[in-house]
Write a protein that holds these residues in place. Structure first.
Motif, PDB file in Angstrom:
ATOM      1  N   SER A  37      40.095  39.915  38.186  1.00  0.00           N
ATOM      2  CA  SER A  37      40.383  39.025  37.841  1.00  0.00           C
ATOM      3  C   SER A  37      41.731  39.065  35.453  1.00  0.00           C
ATOM      4  O   SER A  37      41.694  39.871  35.454  1.00  0.00           O
ATOM      5  CB  SER A  37      39.129  38.795  36.803  1.00  0.00           C
ATOM      6  OG  SER A  37      39.155  37.630  35.618  1.00  0.00           O
ATOM      7  N   PRO A  38      42.178  38.063  35.800  1.00  0.00           N
ATOM      8  CA  PRO A  38      42.994  37.688  35.128  1.00  0.00           C
ATOM      9  C   PRO A  38      42.527  37.952  33.485  1.00  0.00           C
ATOM     10  O   PRO A  38      42.872  38.070  33.013  1.00  0.00           O
ATOM     11  CB  PRO A  38      43.748  36.108  35.206  1.00  0.00           C
ATOM     12  CG  PRO A  38      42.642  35.031  35.891  1.00  0.00           C
ATOM     13  CD  PRO A  38      41.825  36.124  36.793  1.00  0.00           C
ATOM     14  N   SER A  71      39.529  43.673  35.033  1.00  0.00           N
ATOM     15  CA  SER A  71      40.666  44.420  35.904  1.00  0.00           C
ATOM     16  C   SER A  71      40.928  45.135  36.700  1.00  0.00           C
ATOM     17  O   SER A  71      41.641  44.562  37.401  1.00  0.00           O
ATOM     18  CB  SER A  71      41.641  44.604  34.387  1.00  0.00           C
ATOM     19  OG  SER A  71      41.085  46.348  34.283  1.00  0.00           O
ATOM     20  N   ASP A  72      39.991  45.877  37.605  1.00  0.00           N
ATOM     21  CA  ASP A  72      40.193  46.593  38.660  1.00  0.00           C
ATOM     22  C   ASP A  72      39.106  45.586  39.877  1.00  0.00           C
ATOM     23  O   ASP A  72      38.457  46.299  40.847  1.00  0.00           O
ATOM     24  CB  ASP A  72      39.355  48.059  38.503  1.00  0.00           C
ATOM     25  CG  ASP A  72      41.097  48.702  37.499  1.00  0.00           C
ATOM     26  OD1 ASP A  72      41.900  48.778  37.578  1.00  0.00           O
ATOM     27  OD2 ASP A  72      40.770  49.257  37.275  1.00  0.00           O
ATOM     28  N   ASN A 118      25.694  43.315  53.702  1.00  0.00           N
ATOM     29  CA  ASN A 118      26.014  42.548  53.874  1.00  0.00           C
ATOM     30  C   ASN A 118      27.534  42.435  52.605  1.00  0.00           C
ATOM     31  O   ASN A 118      27.326  42.650  51.708  1.00  0.00           O
ATOM     32  CB  ASN A 118      25.501  41.311  54.252  1.00  0.00           C
ATOM     33  CG  ASN A 118      24.984  40.575  54.993  1.00  0.00           C
ATOM     34  OD1 ASN A 118      25.077  40.551  55.852  1.00  0.00           O
ATOM     35  ND2 ASN A 118      23.995  42.077  55.505  1.00  0.00           N
ATOM     36  N   ASP A 119      28.889  42.106  52.817  1.00  0.00           N
ATOM     37  CA  ASP A 119      30.202  42.427  51.981  1.00  0.00           C
ATOM     38  C   ASP A 119      30.525  40.720  51.884  1.00  0.00           C
ATOM     39  O   ASP A 119      31.138  40.233  52.957  1.00  0.00           O
ATOM     40  CB  ASP A 119      31.303  43.255  52.101  1.00  0.00           C
ATOM     41  CG  ASP A 119      31.278  44.366  51.977  1.00  0.00           C
ATOM     42  OD1 ASP A 119      30.670  44.666  50.456  1.00  0.00           O
ATOM     43  OD2 ASP A 119      30.320  45.182  52.821  1.00  0.00           O
ATOM     44  N   VAL A 120      30.117  40.120  50.758  1.00  0.00           N
ATOM     45  CA  VAL A 120      31.280  39.008  50.166  1.00  0.00           C
ATOM     46  C   VAL A 120      32.014  39.207  49.019  1.00  0.00           C
ATOM     47  O   VAL A 120      31.681  40.095  48.176  1.00  0.00           O
ATOM     48  CB  VAL A 120      30.215  38.137  49.824  1.00  0.00           C
ATOM     49  CG1 VAL A 120      29.199  38.009  48.533  1.00  0.00           C
ATOM     50  CG2 VAL A 120      30.528  36.327  49.967  1.00  0.00           C
ATOM     51  N   GLU A 121      33.197  38.357  49.246  1.00  0.00           N
ATOM     52  CA  GLU A 121      33.848  39.066  48.224  1.00  0.00           C
ATOM     53  C   GLU A 121      34.245  37.475  47.632  1.00  0.00           C
ATOM     54  O   GLU A 121      33.848  36.525  48.128  1.00  0.00           O
ATOM     55  CB  GLU A 121      35.297  38.825  48.220  1.00  0.00           C
ATOM     56  CG  GLU A 121      36.705  39.380  47.693  1.00  0.00           C
ATOM     57  CD  GLU A 121      37.804  39.529  48.354  1.00  0.00           C
ATOM     58  OE1 GLU A 121      38.979  38.486  48.530  1.00  0.00           O
ATOM     59  OE2 GLU A 121      37.910  40.581  48.942  1.00  0.00           O
ATOM     60  N   VAL A 122      34.438  37.656  45.919  1.00  0.00           N
ATOM     61  CA  VAL A 122      34.392  36.366  45.171  1.00  0.00           C
ATOM     62  C   VAL A 122      35.453  36.549  44.053  1.00  0.00           C
ATOM     63  O   VAL A 122      35.648  37.062  44.032  1.00  0.00           O
ATOM     64  CB  VAL A 122      33.033  36.817  44.298  1.00  0.00           C
ATOM     65  CG1 VAL A 122      33.295  35.451  43.152  1.00  0.00           C
ATOM     66  CG2 VAL A 122      31.398  36.362  44.771  1.00  0.00           C
ATOM     67  N   SER A 123      36.210  35.269  44.931  1.00  0.00           N
ATOM     68  CA  SER A 123      37.653  35.096  43.561  1.00  0.00           C
ATOM     69  C   SER A 123      37.366  33.927  42.373  1.00  0.00           C
ATOM     70  O   SER A 123      36.878  32.945  42.655  1.00  0.00           O
ATOM     71  CB  SER A 123      38.685  34.566  45.169  1.00  0.00           C
ATOM     72  OG  SER A 123      38.851  34.998  46.013  1.00  0.00           O
ATOM     73  N   TRP A 124      38.320  35.002  41.449  1.00  0.00           N
ATOM     74  CA  TRP A 124      38.142  33.984  40.266  1.00  0.00           C
ATOM     75  C   TRP A 124      39.174  32.935  39.994  1.00  0.00           C
ATOM     76  O   TRP A 124      39.953  32.702  40.977  1.00  0.00           O
ATOM     77  CB  TRP A 124      37.997  35.399  39.218  1.00  0.00           C
ATOM     78  CG  TRP A 124      37.240  36.411  39.601  1.00  0.00           C
ATOM     79  CD1 TRP A 124      37.463  37.019  39.855  1.00  0.00           C
ATOM     80  CD2 TRP A 124      36.182  36.157  38.421  1.00  0.00           C
ATOM     81  NE1 TRP A 124      36.295  38.221  39.718  1.00  0.00           N
ATOM     82  CE2 TRP A 124      35.660  37.369  39.185  1.00  0.00           C
ATOM     83  CE3 TRP A 124      35.073  35.220  38.444  1.00  0.00           C
ATOM     84  CZ2 TRP A 124      33.817  37.970  38.522  1.00  0.00           C
ATOM     85  CZ3 TRP A 124      33.735  35.260  38.373  1.00  0.00           C
ATOM     86  CH2 TRP A 124      33.170  36.452  38.509  1.00  0.00           C
ATOM     87  N   GLN A 125      38.248  31.779  39.412  1.00  0.00           N
ATOM     88  CA  GLN A 125      39.405  30.534  38.907  1.00  0.00           C
ATOM     89  C   GLN A 125      39.197  31.044  37.452  1.00  0.00           C
ATOM     90  O   GLN A 125      37.930  30.999  37.067  1.00  0.00           O
ATOM     91  CB  GLN A 125      38.991  29.506  39.374  1.00  0.00           C
ATOM     92  CG  GLN A 125      38.963  29.420  41.238  1.00  0.00           C
ATOM     93  CD  GLN A 125      38.605  28.334  41.496  1.00  0.00           C
ATOM     94  OE1 GLN A 125      38.060  27.159  40.964  1.00  0.00           O
ATOM     95  NE2 GLN A 125      38.747  27.690  42.975  1.00  0.00           N
ATOM     96  N   ALA A 126      40.313  30.994  36.362  1.00  0.00           N
ATOM     97  CA  ALA A 126      40.023  31.232  35.414  1.00  0.00           C
ATOM     98  C   ALA A 126      40.017  29.567  35.288  1.00  0.00           C
ATOM     99  O   ALA A 126      40.525  28.391  35.045  1.00  0.00           O
ATOM    100  CB  ALA A 126      41.544  31.408  34.529  1.00  0.00           C
ATOM    101  N   ASN A 127      39.114  28.761  33.982  1.00  0.00           N
ATOM    102  CA  ASN A 127      38.510  27.874  33.549  1.00  0.00           C
ATOM    103  C   ASN A 127      39.870  27.651  32.425  1.00  0.00           C
ATOM    104  O   ASN A 127      40.571  28.090  31.781  1.00  0.00           O
ATOM    105  CB  ASN A 127      37.284  27.782  32.273  1.00  0.00           C
ATOM    106  CG  ASN A 127      36.358  28.305  33.577  1.00  0.00           C
ATOM    107  OD1 ASN A 127      36.288  28.311  34.537  1.00  0.00           O
ATOM    108  ND2 ASN A 127      35.078  28.255  33.029  1.00  0.00           N
ATOM    109  N   PRO A 128      39.967  26.417  32.540  1.00  0.00           N
ATOM    110  CA  PRO A 128      40.975  25.778  31.518  1.00  0.00           C
ATOM    111  C   PRO A 128      40.996  26.135  30.050  1.00  0.00           C
ATOM    112  O   PRO A 128      39.525  25.767  29.692  1.00  0.00           O
ATOM    113  CB  PRO A 128      41.025  24.753  32.050  1.00  0.00           C
ATOM    114  CG  PRO A 128      39.995  24.259  32.519  1.00  0.00           C
ATOM    115  CD  PRO A 128      39.660  25.204  33.124  1.00  0.00           C
TER     116      PRO A 128
END
Length: 128
Positions: A37-38, A71-72, A118-128
């Motif tokens: 994550s950023p 971060s990792d 079962n593997d699921v990948e979660v991608s992040w979006q930073a809040n504005p």
């Protein structure tokens, strides 16, 4: 092993098979993989998992009270009852010390592979 002991052992095994303990339907395991994550760390994660028409929520905090480093990337697992099936949707929110959502993410699977990992990948979006 005596014949009497062998018969008792076979009887116990047969009862286990009949009752479904030895060969019953296995629960599924969902491993939620959070991509790096950023926002480097959060104090807790709020997660909602929907499988078919069933939905569950859970909060995740570091066992030692320290921030959770993202971060990792990191992961956690959820045991899913064997009868649950269908499409998988995962929503995760990262919260700071004041319980403000600082990032959120989601991931999905077309279908849960019942009785397996079962593997699921979660991608992040930073809040504005």
């Amino acid at each position: 092993m005596t014949a009497k002991t062998m018969r008792k052992t076979l009887l116990v095994l047969a009862l286990l098979v009949i009752s479904g303990v030895a060969c019953g339907s296995a629960d599924s395991v969902l491993r939620v993989n959070l991509v790096p994550s950023p926002v480097s760390s959060v104090t807790s994660l709020a997660s909602q998992v929907t499988i078919g028409s069933e939905s569950r929520t859970m909060d995740i905090a570091s066992p030692d009270g320290q921030p959770i480093s993202l971060s990792d990337g990191t992961s956690y697992t959820i045991e899913i009852p064997y009868q649950d099936s269908g499409a998988v949707q995962v929503f995760v929110a990262g919260l700071d010390a004041s319980n403000t959502v600082v990032l959120n993410g989601s991931g999905s699977l077309d279908s849960l592979n019942q009785g397996h990992l079962n593997d699921v990948e979660v991608s992040w979006q930073a809040n504005p």
